[in-house]
Design a protein around this motif. Structure first.
Motif, PDB file in Angstrom:
ATOM      1  N   ASP A   1       0.854  -1.182   0.000  1.00  0.00           N
ATOM      2  CA  ASP A   1       0.000   0.000   0.000  1.00  0.00           C
ATOM      3  C   ASP A   1       0.893   1.236   0.000  1.00  0.00           C
ATOM      4  OD1 ASP A   1      -2.997   0.868   0.533  1.00  0.00           O
ATOM      5  OD2 ASP A   1      -1.710   2.212   1.686  1.00  0.00           O
ATOM      6  N   ILE A   2       0.546   2.201  -0.854  1.00  0.00           N
ATOM      7  CA  ILE A   2       1.272   3.466  -0.912  1.00  0.00           C
ATOM      8  C   ILE A   2       0.297   4.592  -0.610  1.00  0.00           C
ATOM      9  CG2 ILE A   2       2.574   5.066  -2.360  1.00  0.00           C
ATOM     10  CD1 ILE A   2       3.509   2.679  -4.007  1.00  0.00           C
ATOM     11  N   GLU A   3       0.571   5.321   0.458  1.00  0.00           N
ATOM     12  CA  GLU A   3      -0.162   6.543   0.761  1.00  0.00           C
ATOM     13  C   GLU A   3       0.649   7.709   0.223  1.00  0.00           C
ATOM     14  OE1 GLU A   3      -2.743   5.651   4.775  1.00  0.00           O
ATOM     15  OE2 GLU A   3      -0.886   6.794   4.982  1.00  0.00           O
ATOM     16  N   ALA A   4       0.078   8.449  -0.706  1.00  0.00           N
ATOM     17  CA  ALA A   4       0.822   9.542  -1.327  1.00  0.00           C
ATOM     18  C   ALA A   4       0.058  10.847  -1.230  1.00  0.00           C
ATOM     19  CB  ALA A   4       1.109   9.217  -2.793  1.00  0.00           C
ATOM     20  N   ALA A   5       0.778  11.896  -0.906  1.00  0.00           N
ATOM     21  CA  ALA A   5       0.336  13.258  -1.149  1.00  0.00           C
ATOM     22  C   ALA A   5       1.119  13.733  -2.373  1.00  0.00           C
ATOM     23  CB  ALA A   5       0.617  14.122   0.075  1.00  0.00           C
ATOM     24  N   ALA A   6       0.996  15.001  -2.735  1.00  0.00           N
ATOM     25  CA  ALA A   6       1.732  15.460  -3.911  1.00  0.00           C
ATOM     26  C   ALA A   6       3.238  15.437  -3.680  1.00  0.00           C
ATOM     27  CB  ALA A   6       1.280  16.868  -4.295  1.00  0.00           C
ATOM     28  N   THR A   7       3.667  15.718  -2.444  1.00  0.00           N
ATOM     29  CA  THR A   7       5.102  15.855  -2.181  1.00  0.00           C
ATOM     30  C   THR A   7       5.601  14.955  -1.053  1.00  0.00           C
ATOM     31  OG1 THR A   7       4.621  17.746  -0.715  1.00  0.00           O
ATOM     32  CG2 THR A   7       5.143  18.225  -3.018  1.00  0.00           C
ATOM     33  N   HIS A   8       4.756  14.089  -0.529  1.00  0.00           N
ATOM     34  CA  HIS A   8       5.143  13.179   0.547  1.00  0.00           C
ATOM     35  C   HIS A   8       4.522  11.816   0.273  1.00  0.00           C
ATOM     36  CE1 HIS A   8       5.115  17.275   2.247  1.00  0.00           C
ATOM     37  NE2 HIS A   8       6.119  16.877   3.002  1.00  0.00           N
ATOM     38  N   GLU A   9       5.095  10.772   0.851  1.00  0.00           N
ATOM     39  CA  GLU A   9       4.546   9.429   0.677  1.00  0.00           C
ATOM     40  C   GLU A   9       5.014   8.510   1.796  1.00  0.00           C
ATOM     41  OE1 GLU A   9       8.432   9.789  -1.175  1.00  0.00           O
ATOM     42  OE2 GLU A   9       6.604  10.670  -1.987  1.00  0.00           O
ATOM     43  N   ALA A  10       4.268   7.414   1.958  1.00  0.00           N
ATOM     44  CA  ALA A  10       4.633   6.362   2.900  1.00  0.00           C
ATOM     45  C   ALA A  10       4.252   5.027   2.289  1.00  0.00           C
ATOM     46  CB  ALA A  10       3.920   6.555   4.238  1.00  0.00           C
ATOM     47  N   LEU A  11       5.105   4.023   2.514  1.00  0.00           N
ATOM     48  CA  LEU A  11       4.864   2.674   2.006  1.00  0.00           C
ATOM     49  C   LEU A  11       4.462   1.772   3.165  1.00  0.00           C
ATOM     50  CD1 LEU A  11       6.427   3.928  -0.367  1.00  0.00           C
ATOM     51  CD2 LEU A  11       7.537   1.718  -0.701  1.00  0.00           C
ATOM     52  N   ILE A  12       3.389   1.007   2.950  1.00  0.00           N
ATOM     53  CA  ILE A  12       2.920   0.050   3.948  1.00  0.00           C
ATOM     54  C   ILE A  12       2.943  -1.325   3.306  1.00  0.00           C
ATOM     55  CG2 ILE A  12       1.023  -0.586   5.495  1.00  0.00           C
ATOM     56  CD1 ILE A  12      -0.022   2.332   5.153  1.00  0.00           C
ATOM     57  N   VAL A  13       3.837  -2.198   3.791  1.00  0.00           N
ATOM     58  CA  VAL A  13       3.960  -3.545   3.236  1.00  0.00           C
ATOM     59  C   VAL A  13       3.060  -4.473   4.033  1.00  0.00           C
ATOM     60  CG1 VAL A  13       5.510  -5.457   2.734  1.00  0.00           C
ATOM     61  CG2 VAL A  13       6.313  -3.099   2.479  1.00  0.00           C
TER      62      VAL A  13
END
Length: 363
Positions: free
Chosen positions: A236-248
């Motif tokens: 799972d990838i949570e993305a904003a325009a300039t930030h992100e986080a990966l959830i495996v």
């Protein structure tokens, strides 16, 4: 309730694929644009003509980063006999109607729609499944198309979408499936529209390739991207325009329409109660079903059809709230369950609690 949809096969270059879709779905595309034109100001505070002008600012970024996707949309416009600018408006639906920044629109009050989509992925019993309810404007429910696309390099894609839209979710012959969920962040900007990126994701050859595609540096806004592959991988990838986080994911992942990773919650602009209720409900149902040893396909189907304990307007299986004006109604317009090992999708148009799923295969 029995909601019909059109099945379309398209193949060749991006422009050829778009043109074939546009020709086959011309009547639905014309009707869809008319619907957005009538209700666009209610959807997001911006009249359609103004939205049409604003969309043009995003086109250079999209053309530079994803020329093939732009050519596909141009082909759709050509095939349907409509101006590209009019087809851009629904394809920038999130940028225009899910915008939390009032300064980003020249006129009209900000309207943040917050009841869009539930996705659930599970690995159990040697199988990997990804399910998704596409919740969007209710006027799109009778304009769905089931696309079987074959690109020039032989990649096959199965995707259901509104006829006006580039396909945002689906499964491909490389064994990768993707589901997208609207997010509301504090950093939206002019860039590559989210629906263009989602179409780009449908040609991913691996989860790592999908990750790189999703995090395109010039993206206009964020999105949640939930992926599964034939090897059983969940990401799972949570993305904003300039930030992100990966959830495996280990053996399960669920997402709705707000940020959940601690690194991203500071950017969350969602105020919806419904997204949080749906996330908790889907997680509970998934945990209970896996503990019981439920068949994973039956479990995903049941979760996507659920509205026990929640109001109709906030349930996982979404139904239109007839008490609000037509232009503001949303609902589950389509529901999909992808089987990554079998390379199949079970789909229905409309709420899955009352519409029969049909099976389509890439084999």
């Amino acid at each position: 309730m029995s909601v019909p949809y059109l099945e379309i096969e398209a193949h060749g270059s991006h422009r050829e694929i778009g043109r074939q879709i546009g020709e086959a779905a011309r009547h639905l595309i014309v009707a869809g644009i008319a619907y957005y034109e009538e209700y666009h100001e209610a959807m997001g505070g911006l009249p359609f003509a103004a939205a049409e002008r604003d969309c043009l600012a995003y086109l250079p970024s999209a053309r530079q980063a994803l020329p093939g996707v732009v050519e596909e949309l141009e082909g759709m416009a050509e095939g349907a006999g409509v101006p590209l600018s009019r087809l851009l408006v629904p394809n920038l639906g999130e940028e225009l109607t899910c915008n939390t920044d009032p300064a980003a629109r020249p006129a009209g009050p900000p309207v943040a729609r917050t009841e869009h989509c539930t996705s659930v992925a599970v690995r159990a019993g040697g199988r990997c499944l990804l399910g998704h309810n596409e919740d969007w404007w209710a006027g799109d429910v009778d304009k769905n198309v089931l696309l079987h696309i074959t690109t020039d390099d032989g990649t096959q894609i199965l995707a259901m979408t509104s006829a006006c839209l580039l396909p945002p979710t689906g499964i491909n012959s490389h064994g990768v499936a993707t589901a997208g969920n609207t997010l509301y962040a504090d950093d939206q900007r002019v860039g590559v529209p989210n629906n263009f990126i989602r179409r780009f994701l449908l040609e991913s050859r691996s989860l790592d390739d999908a990750r790189q595609r999703a995090l395109l540096a010039t993206r206009a806004r964020g999105s949640n991207h939930l992926f599964a592959d034939a090897a059983g991988g969940l990401l799972d990838i949570e993305a904003a325009a300039t930030h992100e986080a990966l959830i495996v994911g280990d053996d399960r992942l669920v997402h709705t329409n707000h940020f959940v990773d601690p690194a991203m919650t500071a950017h969350d602009m969602s105020t919806s109660q419904g997204t949080r209720l749906r996330l908790a409900r889907a997680r509970d149902l998934l945990d209970q079903g896996l503990a019981r040893g439920d068949d994973p396909r039956d479990l995903v189907r049941a979760i996507l059809s659920d509205h026990d304990g929640l109001t109709e307007a906030m349930s996982i299986c979404g139904h239109p709230d007839l008490s609000v004006p037509p232009g503001e109604r949303d609902m589950t317009t389509a529901s999909m369950v992808w089987d990554l090992q079998a390379l199949t999708v079970e789909v229905c148009a409309g709420p899955p609690c009352e519409n029969e799923r049909r099976l389509f295969s890439l084999r």
